[in-house]
Every structure is written in C-alpha cells, then in structure tokens.
Design a protein around this motif. Structure first.
Motif, mmCIF file in Angstrom:
data_model
loop_
_atom_site.group_PDB
_atom_site.id
_atom_site.type_symbol
_atom_site.label_atom_id
_atom_site.label_comp_id
_atom_site.label_asym_id
_atom_site.label_seq_id
_atom_site.Cartn_x
_atom_site.Cartn_y
_atom_site.Cartn_z
ATOM 1 N N VAL A 190 34.769 -52.455 -59.972
ATOM 2 C CA VAL A 190 34.587 -52.200 -58.539
ATOM 3 C C VAL A 190 33.285 -51.425 -58.356
ATOM 4 N N CYS A 191 32.357 -52.059 -57.691
ATOM 5 C CA CYS A 191 31.040 -51.462 -57.478
ATOM 6 C C CYS A 191 31.176 -50.158 -56.708
ATOM 7 N N THR A 192 30.447 -49.156 -57.163
ATOM 8 C CA THR A 192 30.532 -47.848 -56.522
ATOM 9 C C THR A 192 29.725 -47.776 -55.226
ATOM 10 N N HIS A 193 29.037 -48.838 -54.888
ATOM 11 C CA HIS A 193 28.300 -48.819 -53.629
ATOM 12 C C HIS A 193 29.253 -49.017 -52.455
ATOM 13 N N GLN A 194 29.799 -50.223 -52.341
ATOM 14 C CA GLN A 194 30.715 -50.470 -51.225
ATOM 15 C C GLN A 194 31.961 -51.215 -51.650
ATOM 16 N N GLY A 195 32.227 -51.259 -52.939
ATOM 17 C CA GLY A 195 33.521 -51.748 -53.383
ATOM 18 C C GLY A 195 33.654 -53.213 -53.715
ATOM 19 N N CYS A 196 32.580 -53.947 -53.759
ATOM 20 C CA CYS A 196 32.684 -55.335 -54.214
ATOM 21 C C CYS A 196 33.052 -55.345 -55.701
ATOM 22 N N VAL A 197 33.686 -56.404 -56.120
ATOM 23 C CA VAL A 197 33.898 -56.591 -57.550
ATOM 24 C C VAL A 197 32.601 -57.158 -58.114
ATOM 25 N N ASN A 232 26.163 -56.647 -62.933
ATOM 26 C CA ASN A 232 25.474 -56.903 -61.680
ATOM 27 C C ASN A 232 26.423 -57.159 -60.522
ATOM 28 N N CYS A 233 26.150 -56.481 -59.441
ATOM 29 C CA CYS A 233 26.924 -56.694 -58.222
ATOM 30 C C CYS A 233 26.135 -57.619 -57.316
ATOM 31 N N ALA A 234 26.780 -58.682 -56.881
ATOM 32 C CA ALA A 234 26.095 -59.683 -56.066
ATOM 33 C C ALA A 234 26.014 -59.281 -54.598
ATOM 34 N N CYS A 235 26.799 -58.306 -54.204
ATOM 35 C CA CYS A 235 26.835 -57.978 -52.772
ATOM 36 C C CYS A 235 25.512 -57.410 -52.274
ATOM 37 N N HIS A 236 24.991 -56.401 -52.961
ATOM 38 C CA HIS A 236 23.742 -55.790 -52.509
ATOM 39 C C HIS A 236 22.768 -55.565 -53.652
ATOM 40 N N GLY A 237 23.101 -56.080 -54.812
ATOM 41 C CA GLY A 237 22.136 -56.059 -55.909
ATOM 42 C C GLY A 237 22.178 -54.880 -56.855
ATOM 43 N N SER A 238 23.196 -54.061 -56.781
ATOM 44 C CA SER A 238 23.273 -52.944 -57.732
ATOM 45 C C SER A 238 23.449 -53.465 -59.147
ATOM 46 N N ARG A 239 22.901 -52.710 -60.087
ATOM 47 C CA ARG A 239 23.029 -53.044 -61.511
ATOM 48 C C ARG A 239 23.416 -51.796 -62.272
HETATM 49 FE FE1 FES Z 1 27.839 -53.551 -54.944
HETATM 50 FE FE2 FES Z 1 26.821 -52.991 -52.547
HETATM 51 S S1 FES Z 1 28.912 -53.266 -53.086
HETATM 52 S S2 FES Z 1 25.766 -53.342 -54.393
#
Ligand code: FES
Length: 164
Positions: free
Chosen positions: A108-115, A125-132
C-alpha cells in the motif's frame, strides 16, 4: 528430577523475532534452511489478480508470483534476484535485493494508498502518481510519497516465504 519440558513453541516465538530479522535483514544464513523442502506446492492463482487497480502494466523485472497455499506468500523461485513480486491480493511486496536475501513490505503506497503496481529497476513502483520505493529497504526513491513502505516480517523456510 526432570524439569518440565521446554515449551518449544514459546522458545521459537521468542527467537522468532530475531530469526525473522536475520532472515529479512542480515541474510547470514542462520535462519535459512539449507535443505530445500520440495513440497508439492501448486499454483493456486495469480498474484496479478483482477483489475482492482487501474493501469497495471506488465512488468519485466517482477514475477507474478503464484499463491502457493494458505499462509504462504510465495516461493523463493517466484522472486527474481534484484527484483520482486507484488502480491496484490495480500497487499504485500516481496523482494530479493541480493541473491538469497528476501524482504517484504506493505504494497500500500504511503502517498495516497494505491496498491503498488510493479517492481522494476530496483524499485517498487506505484502507478497512481509515480512514487518509487527501493527494494532493499522500502525507502522512497522518488516522490510524491515521503514515507517508506512499511516492512513486513517474513520467514523463509526452504523455498517457502511466509508472513511471520
Ligand atoms: Fe502511490 Fe500516489 S498513491 S504515488
């Protein structure tokens, strides 16, 4: 006089934390069972799962690990050295930063919770906003996330990786 039998499970539980830390962190081989347990684990499904998150591109450096059995995350052979696998249904990422060294993190991405979507080029890599996030420690390699992926405790027994 014979003392009461040592409550082995208690000992194992107590030692488990240290063993897990070693297995997950140090890789000194103390917690790794050299004997390969070749249990007949059959793939029970696909880790890629249904399209519950948008735009999950196929990933070349990550394996789509099968879920071997209840309680088991993956087999070591499912996790490529230098890469990892996103187990979307378990919301866990298992990585192998170095040969024989396995790590696990929340998916679970620590940015906004996408898997998170993929493991490629040394990052999760998170596809939602590009976090790595780095596969070795879950730390942020690129924002917008600012916090690392939380580590998950795992055990590696033979070729089986389990959540602790
Ligand atoms: Fe993963 Fe925003 S939720 S980069």
């Amino acid at each position: 006089m014979s003392p009461a039998p040592t409550p082995r499970r208690t000992v194992l539980r107590t030692a488990g934390t240290a063993t897990l830390a070693l297995a997950a962190g140090c890789g000194d081989g103390a917690g790794d069972a050299p004997s390969a347990t070749t249990a007949p684990l059959t793939p029970a499904g696909s880790a890629t799962g249904p399209a519950s998150s948008p735009a999950v591109p196929p990933d070349s450096a990550s394996a789509s690990a099968s879920a071997p059995a209840a309680g088991e995350l993956a087999r070591t052979s499912d996790i490529p050295p230098g890469g990892g696998a996103v187990l979307k249904d378990r919301k866990v990422v298992v990585t192998q930063p170095r040969e024989g060294e396995f790590r696990a993190f929340s998916a679970v991405c620590t940015h906004q919770g996408c898997v998170v979507a993929t493991v490629e080029d040394g990052t999760i890599n998170c596809a939602c906003h590009g976090s790595r996030f780095r596969i070795a420690d879950g730390s942020v390699a690129r924002g917008p996330a600012t916090r690392p992926l939380p580590a998950e405790r795992i055990t590696v027994t033979g070729d089986t990786i389990r959540l602790a």
